[in-house]
Design a protein around this motif. Structure first.
Motif, PDB file in Angstrom:
ATOM      1  N   GLY A   1       3.160 -13.855   4.666  1.00  0.00           N
ATOM      2  CA  GLY A   1       4.141 -14.466   3.804  1.00  0.00           C
ATOM      3  C   GLY A   1       4.978 -13.424   3.092  1.00  0.00           C
ATOM      4  O   GLY A   1       4.728 -12.227   3.186  1.00  0.00           O
ATOM      5  N   GLN A   2       5.969 -13.885   2.366  1.00  0.00           N
ATOM      6  CA  GLN A   2       6.834 -12.965   1.646  1.00  0.00           C
ATOM      7  C   GLN A   2       6.093 -12.418   0.446  1.00  0.00           C
ATOM      8  O   GLN A   2       5.473 -13.167  -0.304  1.00  0.00           O
ATOM      9  N   GLN A   3       6.185 -11.098   0.270  1.00  0.00           N
ATOM     10  CA  GLN A   3       5.445 -10.461  -0.808  1.00  0.00           C
ATOM     11  C   GLN A   3       6.363  -9.619  -1.670  1.00  0.00           C
ATOM     12  O   GLN A   3       7.357  -9.063  -1.192  1.00  0.00           O
ATOM     13  N   VAL A   4       5.982  -9.526  -2.927  1.00  0.00           N
ATOM     14  CA  VAL A   4       6.661  -8.633  -3.859  1.00  0.00           C
ATOM     15  C   VAL A   4       5.589  -7.765  -4.505  1.00  0.00           C
ATOM     16  O   VAL A   4       4.672  -8.286  -5.143  1.00  0.00           O
ATOM     17  N   MET A   5       5.685  -6.468  -4.279  1.00  0.00           N
ATOM     18  CA  MET A   5       4.699  -5.523  -4.800  1.00  0.00           C
ATOM     19  C   MET A   5       5.280  -4.820  -6.021  1.00  0.00           C
ATOM     20  O   MET A   5       6.464  -4.448  -6.033  1.00  0.00           O
ATOM     21  N   GLN A   6       4.422  -4.623  -7.014  1.00  0.00           N
ATOM     22  CA  GLN A   6       4.893  -4.012  -8.257  1.00  0.00           C
ATOM     23  C   GLN A   6       3.940  -2.899  -8.648  1.00  0.00           C
ATOM     24  O   GLN A   6       2.711  -3.082  -8.620  1.00  0.00           O
ATOM     25  N   ILE A   7       4.495  -1.748  -9.016  1.00  0.00           N
ATOM     26  CA  ILE A   7       3.694  -0.617  -9.461  1.00  0.00           C
ATOM     27  C   ILE A   7       4.332   0.044 -10.673  1.00  0.00           C
ATOM     28  O   ILE A   7       5.556  -0.038 -10.845  1.00  0.00           O
ATOM     29  N   PRO A   8       3.525   0.683 -11.522  1.00  0.00           N
ATOM     30  CA  PRO A   8       2.059   0.709 -11.490  1.00  0.00           C
ATOM     31  C   PRO A   8       1.483  -0.594 -12.037  1.00  0.00           C
ATOM     32  O   PRO A   8       2.223  -1.420 -12.584  1.00  0.00           O
ATOM     33  N   GLN A   9       0.188  -0.766 -11.925  1.00  0.00           N
ATOM     34  CA  GLN A   9      -0.450  -1.971 -12.452  1.00  0.00           C
ATOM     35  C   GLN A   9      -0.600  -1.851 -13.963  1.00  0.00           C
ATOM     36  O   GLN A   9      -0.495  -2.836 -14.688  1.00  0.00           O
ATOM     37  N   TYR A  10      -0.888  -0.629 -14.429  1.00  0.00           N
ATOM     38  CA  TYR A  10      -1.052  -0.348 -15.854  1.00  0.00           C
ATOM     39  C   TYR A  10      -0.300   0.934 -16.196  1.00  0.00           C
ATOM     40  O   TYR A  10      -0.152   1.821 -15.352  1.00  0.00           O
ATOM     41  N   GLN A  11       0.140   1.037 -17.451  1.00  0.00           N
ATOM     42  CA  GLN A  11       0.770   2.265 -17.918  1.00  0.00           C
ATOM     43  C   GLN A  11       0.516   2.393 -19.417  1.00  0.00           C
ATOM     44  O   GLN A  11       0.846   1.498 -20.194  1.00  0.00           O
ATOM     45  N   HIS A  12      -0.102   3.527 -19.780  1.00  0.00           N
ATOM     46  CA  HIS A  12      -0.253   3.861 -21.192  1.00  0.00           C
ATOM     47  C   HIS A  12       0.794   4.907 -21.530  1.00  0.00           C
ATOM     48  O   HIS A  12       0.919   5.904 -20.813  1.00  0.00           O
ATOM     49  N   VAL A  13       1.518   4.721 -22.596  1.00  0.00           N
ATOM     50  CA  VAL A  13       2.484   5.728 -23.029  1.00  0.00           C
ATOM     51  C   VAL A  13       2.336   5.941 -24.526  1.00  0.00           C
ATOM     52  O   VAL A  13       1.830   5.074 -25.258  1.00  0.00           O
ATOM     53  N   GLN A  14       2.792   7.112 -24.957  1.00  0.00           N
ATOM     54  CA  GLN A  14       2.889   7.389 -26.389  1.00  0.00           C
ATOM     55  C   GLN A  14       4.210   6.795 -26.871  1.00  0.00           C
ATOM     56  O   GLN A  14       5.230   6.844 -26.143  1.00  0.00           O
ATOM     57  N   GLU A  15       4.198   6.252 -28.049  1.00  0.00           N
ATOM     58  CA  GLU A  15       5.436   5.700 -28.605  1.00  0.00           C
ATOM     59  C   GLU A  15       6.535   6.756 -28.550  1.00  0.00           C
ATOM     60  O   GLU A  15       6.316   7.916 -28.922  1.00  0.00           O
ATOM     61  N   GLY A  16       7.691   6.374 -28.056  1.00  0.00           N
ATOM     62  CA  GLY A  16       8.807   7.297 -27.929  1.00  0.00           C
ATOM     63  C   GLY A  16       9.010   7.809 -26.511  1.00  0.00           C
ATOM     64  O   GLY A  16      10.094   8.305 -26.173  1.00  0.00           O
ATOM     65  N   GLU A  17       7.964   7.685 -25.682  1.00  0.00           N
ATOM     66  CA  GLU A  17       8.097   8.089 -24.282  1.00  0.00           C
ATOM     67  C   GLU A  17       8.809   6.992 -23.492  1.00  0.00           C
ATOM     68  O   GLU A  17       8.868   5.837 -23.899  1.00  0.00           O
ATOM     69  N   ASP A  18       9.328   7.380 -22.339  1.00  0.00           N
ATOM     70  CA  ASP A  18       9.983   6.411 -21.467  1.00  0.00           C
ATOM     71  C   ASP A  18       8.963   5.741 -20.547  1.00  0.00           C
ATOM     72  O   ASP A  18       7.851   6.248 -20.332  1.00  0.00           O
ATOM     73  N   PHE A  19       9.371   4.610 -19.976  1.00  0.00           N
ATOM     74  CA  PHE A  19       8.500   3.833 -19.096  1.00  0.00           C
ATOM     75  C   PHE A  19       9.335   3.227 -17.975  1.00  0.00           C
ATOM     76  O   PHE A  19      10.473   2.792 -18.206  1.00  0.00           O
ATOM     77  N   THR A  20       8.781   3.231 -16.760  1.00  0.00           N
ATOM     78  CA  THR A  20       9.462   2.589 -15.632  1.00  0.00           C
ATOM     79  C   THR A  20       8.454   1.799 -14.800  1.00  0.00           C
ATOM     80  O   THR A  20       7.357   2.282 -14.528  1.00  0.00           O
ATOM     81  N   THR A  21       8.836   0.619 -14.398  1.00  0.00           N
ATOM     82  CA  THR A  21       8.059  -0.171 -13.445  1.00  0.00           C
ATOM     83  C   THR A  21       8.934  -0.466 -12.239  1.00  0.00           C
ATOM     84  O   THR A  21      10.152  -0.669 -12.374  1.00  0.00           O
ATOM     85  N   TYR A  22       8.308  -0.476 -11.064  1.00  0.00           N
ATOM     86  CA  TYR A  22       9.031  -0.596  -9.808  1.00  0.00           C
ATOM     87  C   TYR A  22       8.555  -1.830  -9.035  1.00  0.00           C
ATOM     88  O   TYR A  22       7.368  -2.159  -9.021  1.00  0.00           O
ATOM     89  N   CYS A  23       9.493  -2.419  -8.348  1.00  0.00           N
ATOM     90  CA  CYS A  23       9.233  -3.653  -7.619  1.00  0.00           C
ATOM     91  C   CYS A  23       9.782  -3.501  -6.204  1.00  0.00           C
ATOM     92  O   CYS A  23      10.923  -3.054  -6.030  1.00  0.00           O
ATOM     93  N   ASN A  24       8.967  -3.855  -5.196  1.00  0.00           N
ATOM     94  CA  ASN A  24       9.421  -3.754  -3.813  1.00  0.00           C
ATOM     95  C   ASN A  24       9.102  -5.020  -3.041  1.00  0.00           C
ATOM     96  O   ASN A  24       7.987  -5.541  -3.130  1.00  0.00           O
ATOM     97  N   SER A  25      10.075  -5.460  -2.259  1.00  0.00           N
ATOM     98  CA  SER A  25       9.897  -6.656  -1.446  1.00  0.00           C
ATOM     99  C   SER A  25       9.848  -6.280   0.030  1.00  0.00           C
ATOM    100  O   SER A  25      10.490  -5.333   0.455  1.00  0.00           O
ATOM    101  N   SER A  26       9.088  -7.050   0.790  1.00  0.00           N
ATOM    102  CA  SER A  26       9.004  -6.807   2.230  1.00  0.00           C
ATOM    103  C   SER A  26      10.265  -7.295   2.951  1.00  0.00           C
ATOM    104  O   SER A  26      10.547  -6.890   4.075  1.00  0.00           O
ATOM    105  N   THR A  27      11.011  -8.188   2.319  1.00  0.00           N
ATOM    106  CA  THR A  27      12.239  -8.711   2.919  1.00  0.00           C
ATOM    107  C   THR A  27      13.365  -8.709   1.886  1.00  0.00           C
ATOM    108  O   THR A  27      13.123  -8.560   0.697  1.00  0.00           O
ATOM    109  N   THR A  28      14.576  -8.882   2.355  1.00  0.00           N
ATOM    110  CA  THR A  28      15.742  -8.878   1.478  1.00  0.00           C
ATOM    111  C   THR A  28      15.697 -10.044   0.498  1.00  0.00           C
ATOM    112  O   THR A  28      15.334 -11.159   0.868  1.00  0.00           O
TER     113      THR A  28
END
Lengths: 113, 111
Positions: free
Chosen positions: B1-28
């Motif tokens: 089936g169509q899937q959407v994968m997201q990483i990372p699962q968890y992220q700890h940051v210090q206040e003031g640091e930047d954060f990014t989460t990524y999402c990838n799909s198997s289809t358009t």
């Protein structure tokens, strides 16, 4: 927040019993959805409705049925609950399908013992 | 089936640091939406991206949709404790009326 009410908010029941969860909306939105949320799985669609008496299956529909006899109400039924159906269930609504934002209710925490 | 994968699962940051989460799909995807869920709360819609290569900003949050419309990212600049929660992407594939949610990235911010 959008006018969405889920009931009950919490329920504990035994394996094999029937369970019905209710979602009520006051927004007159056409689309309504039922999701389950489990750790590590995000939100998975169970069933959705695109109008009164119009429903379709989602990704994890086995063991669940739905009914929508009025625009404002969408019922989710577990005919014979199993422990694998222990989860948090969210109802969502949207005005016009998946190219529109979905607005979620507060959820129902269901435990099947 | 169509899937959407997201990483990372968890992220700890210090206040003031930047954060990014990524999402990838198997289809358009025809569009992608982002939601935030505070601990104990329900998902709340943040934004929708529709066009290839689209970039949208909401204060410290920057959302991008890939050129091929198969991936997306959410970047938070200078995190604050109010950013704590789980961020979900949700993709709409061309057929049907369903959104497919990624597994979410849980952000924890240390003050």
């Amino acid at each position: 927040d959008a006018g969405i009410t889920q009931s009950p908010r919490h329920k504990v029941t035994e394996t094999g019993t029937p369970v019905t969860l209710r979602c009520h909306q006051t927004e007159n939105h056409r689309y309504m959805y039922w999701y389950r949320q489990d750790p590590g799985h995000g939100l998975r669609l169970i069933h959705y409705s695109y109008g009164v008496k119009d429903t379709d299956k989602g990704e994890v529909s086995d063991g669940y049925s739905v009914s929508r006899s009025k625009t404002e109400d969408f019922l989710l039924t577990l005919e014979s609950a199993t422990s694998s159906q222990t989860s948090v269930y969210f109802c969502a609504i949207s005005a016009a399908g998946s190219n529109q934002p979905q607005h979620f209710g507060d959820g129902t925490r269901l435990s099947i013992l | 089936g169509q899937q959407v994968m997201q990483i990372p699962q968890y992220q700890h940051v210090q206040e003031g640091e930047d954060f990014t989460t990524y999402c990838n799909s198997s289809t358009t995807l025809s569009n992608i939406q982002w939601y935030k869920q505070r601990p104990g709360g329900h998902p709340v819609f943040l934004i929708q991206l529709v066009k290839s290569g689209e970039v949208k900003k909401q204060k410290r949050l920057t959302f991008q949709f890939g050129e091929a419309k198969k991936n997306s990212s959410l970047h938070i600049t200078a995190t604050q404790t109010t950013d704590v929660g789980t961020y979900f992407c949700a993709g709409h594939h061309n057929a049907g009326n369903m959104l497919t949610f990624g597994g979410g990235t849980r952000l924890m911010v240390k003050p």
